[in-house]
Design a protein around this motif. Structure first.
Motif, short mmCIF file in Angstrom:
data_model
loop_
_atom_site.label_atom_id
_atom_site.label_comp_id
_atom_site.label_asym_id
_atom_site.label_seq_id
_atom_site.Cartn_x
_atom_site.Cartn_y
_atom_site.Cartn_z
N VAL A 19 17.38 -14.89 23.82
CA VAL A 19 16.00 -14.47 24.04
C VAL A 19 15.97 -12.95 24.15
O VAL A 19 16.82 -12.34 24.80
CB VAL A 19 15.39 -15.15 25.28
CG1 VAL A 19 16.08 -14.72 26.57
CG2 VAL A 19 13.89 -14.90 25.35
N ALA A 20 15.00 -12.35 23.48
CA ALA A 20 14.85 -10.89 23.51
C ALA A 20 14.44 -10.44 24.91
O ALA A 20 13.77 -11.17 25.65
CB ALA A 20 13.81 -10.47 22.48
N SER A 21 14.81 -9.23 25.26
CA SER A 21 14.44 -8.69 26.56
C SER A 21 12.92 -8.60 26.67
O SER A 21 12.22 -8.36 25.68
CB SER A 21 15.08 -7.32 26.77
OG SER A 21 14.54 -6.40 25.85
N GLY A 22 12.44 -8.83 27.87
CA GLY A 22 11.01 -8.75 28.13
C GLY A 22 10.28 -10.09 28.00
O GLY A 22 9.12 -10.19 28.38
N PHE A 23 10.94 -11.10 27.46
CA PHE A 23 10.35 -12.42 27.28
C PHE A 23 10.93 -13.38 28.30
O PHE A 23 12.14 -13.34 28.58
CB PHE A 23 10.60 -12.95 25.87
CG PHE A 23 9.88 -12.18 24.80
CD1 PHE A 23 8.65 -12.62 24.32
CD2 PHE A 23 10.41 -11.01 24.28
CE1 PHE A 23 7.97 -11.92 23.34
CE2 PHE A 23 9.74 -10.29 23.29
CZ PHE A 23 8.52 -10.76 22.82
N ASN A 24 10.09 -14.25 28.85
CA ASN A 24 10.50 -15.23 29.85
C ASN A 24 10.41 -16.63 29.25
O ASN A 24 9.36 -17.01 28.72
CB ASN A 24 9.56 -15.19 31.06
CG ASN A 24 9.37 -13.79 31.58
OD1 ASN A 24 10.34 -13.12 31.91
ND2 ASN A 24 8.14 -13.35 31.63
N LEU B 261 1.91 -1.93 28.97
CA LEU B 261 0.61 -1.30 29.21
C LEU B 261 -0.25 -2.12 30.16
O LEU B 261 -0.95 -1.57 31.01
CB LEU B 261 -0.15 -1.13 27.89
CG LEU B 261 0.33 -0.04 26.95
CD1 LEU B 261 -0.41 -0.12 25.62
CD2 LEU B 261 0.14 1.33 27.59
N GLY B 262 -0.21 -3.43 30.00
CA GLY B 262 -1.12 -4.28 30.74
C GLY B 262 -0.51 -5.07 31.87
O GLY B 262 -1.21 -5.86 32.52
N GLY B 263 0.79 -4.92 32.11
CA GLY B 263 1.43 -5.75 33.13
C GLY B 263 1.37 -7.22 32.77
O GLY B 263 1.21 -8.08 33.62
N ASP C 159 5.54 -3.52 24.23
CA ASP C 159 4.70 -2.35 24.50
C ASP C 159 3.37 -2.77 25.13
O ASP C 159 2.91 -2.15 26.08
CB ASP C 159 4.43 -1.57 23.20
CG ASP C 159 5.68 -0.90 22.65
OD1 ASP C 159 6.70 -0.80 23.37
OD2 ASP C 159 5.63 -0.48 21.47
N ILE C 160 2.76 -3.82 24.58
CA ILE C 160 1.50 -4.32 25.14
C ILE C 160 1.72 -4.82 26.57
O ILE C 160 0.92 -4.55 27.46
CB ILE C 160 0.92 -5.42 24.23
CG1 ILE C 160 0.33 -4.76 22.97
CG2 ILE C 160 -0.13 -6.26 24.95
CD1 ILE C 160 -0.08 -5.71 21.88
#
Length: 128
Positions: free
Chosen positions: A103-108, A70-72, A66-67
């Protein structure tokens, strides 16, 4: 002001992780930029896809996503620390003959070079 965060504490073991989430939200609420969050050591457990939080607790991975939305913000995970904890992207899972990424989505999953780049481009780096 541009901030980057280094998270080395596990979400389920430390109040410090909650403080990091609160700090990140405050950075964005204040109109500053949160360019990168780098998860290292025990902090990489935040990015484990199969982690489940109790119903009365917030899911740290979801809050970080979520963060980031919001912040790209980039949510980067140290490849060495992640691999030791079984957190793998597709290519690492294939390399270790495992059926799927964890790895969870959104994490690189990235190398330490991403941390160095974040430190060089930020005005402030804060470690939790």
């Amino acid at each position: 002001m541009k901030f980057s965060l280094l998270i080395s504490c596990a979400p389920q073991l430390s109040e410090m992780h909650h403080n990091a989430l609160s700090f990140a939200q405050a950075v964005l609420d204040s109109g500053h930029t949160l360019e990168s969050v780098f998860f290292w050591g025990e902090g990489t457990s935040t990015a484990l896809k199969t982690s489940v939080s109790p119903r009365d607790e917030h899911d740290a991975a979801t809050l970080w996503r979520d963060i980031a939305a919001l912040g790209g913000t980039d949510l980067n995970v140290c490849i060495a620390s992640a691999t030791r904890r079984g957190i793998l992207n597709k290519s690492e899972a294939k390399r270790h003959d495992l059926p799927d990424a964890t790895v969870a989505s959104g994490f690189n999953i990235v190398g330490l070079g991403a941390l160095i780049e974040a430190e060089l481009s930020a005005d402030r780096v804060v470690r939790f």
